[in-house]
Design an enzyme around this catalytic site. Sequence first.
Site, PDB file in Angstrom:
ATOM      1  N   HIS A 188      -8.580  -0.245  18.486  1.00 19.49           N
ATOM      2  CA  HIS A 188      -8.164   0.925  17.695  1.00 19.49           C
ATOM      3  C   HIS A 188      -9.350   1.587  17.005  1.00 19.49           C
ATOM      4  O   HIS A 188      -9.276   1.976  15.851  1.00 19.49           O
ATOM      5  CB  HIS A 188      -7.101   0.503  16.670  1.00 19.49           C
ATOM      6  N   ASP A 205      -2.705   6.030  18.489  1.00 25.44           N
ATOM      7  CA  ASP A 205      -3.465   6.401  19.684  1.00 25.44           C
ATOM      8  C   ASP A 205      -2.528   6.906  20.777  1.00 25.44           C
ATOM      9  O   ASP A 205      -2.864   7.822  21.531  1.00 25.44           O
ATOM     10  CB  ASP A 205      -4.270   5.200  20.200  1.00 25.44           C
ATOM     11  N   GLY A 234       0.847  -1.190   0.000  1.00 24.17           N
ATOM     12  CA  GLY A 234       0.000   0.000   0.000  1.00 24.17           C
ATOM     13  C   GLY A 234       0.881   1.237   0.000  1.00 24.17           C
ATOM     14  O   GLY A 234       0.552   2.278   0.549  1.00 24.17           O
TER      15      GLY A 234
END
Length: 312
Positions: free
Chosen positions: A177, A150, A7
């Site tokens: 998440h 996070d 990706g």
Amino acid sequence: MKVAVLGAAGGIGQALALLLKLQLPAGSSLSLYDVAPVTPGVAKDLSHIPTDVVVEGFAGTDPSEALKGADIVLISAGVARKPGMTRADLFGVNAGIIRSLTEKVAEQCPKACVGIITNPVNAMVAIAAEVLKKAGVYDKRKLFGITTLDILRAETFIAELKGLDPTRVTIPVIGGHSGVTILPLLSQVQNVEWSSEEEIIALTHRIQNAGTEVVEAKAGGGSATLSMAQAAARFALALVKASQGAKVVECAYVEGDGKYARFFAQPVRLGTEGVEEYLTLGKLSAFEEKALNAMLETLQGDIKSGEDFING
């Protein structure tokens, strides 16, 4: 040390590739893959930066060449959130992508550490685990959902609120998440006094909804890419250091003892084979205990959706 980014032509992937080109140890190789035809050009672009990290780029429908011999695989492929979308809305598109890419990981580099960035992470990690298990190569110590963003957000927001140096703030973020499954353990931040439970609740909610904050601020132009790339780079470099013998502690979404859910974000000590030790959560406040218990049904449902996608 070979790191593959799947990706690599996307918003996260390109920024992540840049950070790794700049920070991987000398002599490493960086392998970029995406379906987009621009990917070899991204690699060529990065190759002009003078660091001792060799970059290769591969495009097309088959990531096999990019994966051969990889020690670490980072998967950010898939569609990003747009305004009004939840992470669950992404499931339909991204589940199939994670399945097919993980099948190739099982074929080409079954012993690699695999970090899943693609949302919804809570479910995508379960999909990857089931694919690896079916291929007979699943090692739970080596599969991670990267929840480091996070932690970055929590560190930043605490520092802003309390006038601290963000590089000196450390905090564990546990659970999952997305939304309510993200639980920052604010009671464990050193040298910070909280004025009230309301302050803690408000900050917890801001950390939980920070992804939406970015999606809305980008006004349809994407989701958190640059901060996510930094989070993924931090985690990948922690894996690299651990593979070289350093003892590194990070939070990650992993399959541990199953006390709360099959997969759970928690502090882990990394070693040469991935997770070396699952660390305890420490003492939780009454608010954190309540929030932890309240999230479990959502988290377990997310995990089941991933398992069911593979197993029916």
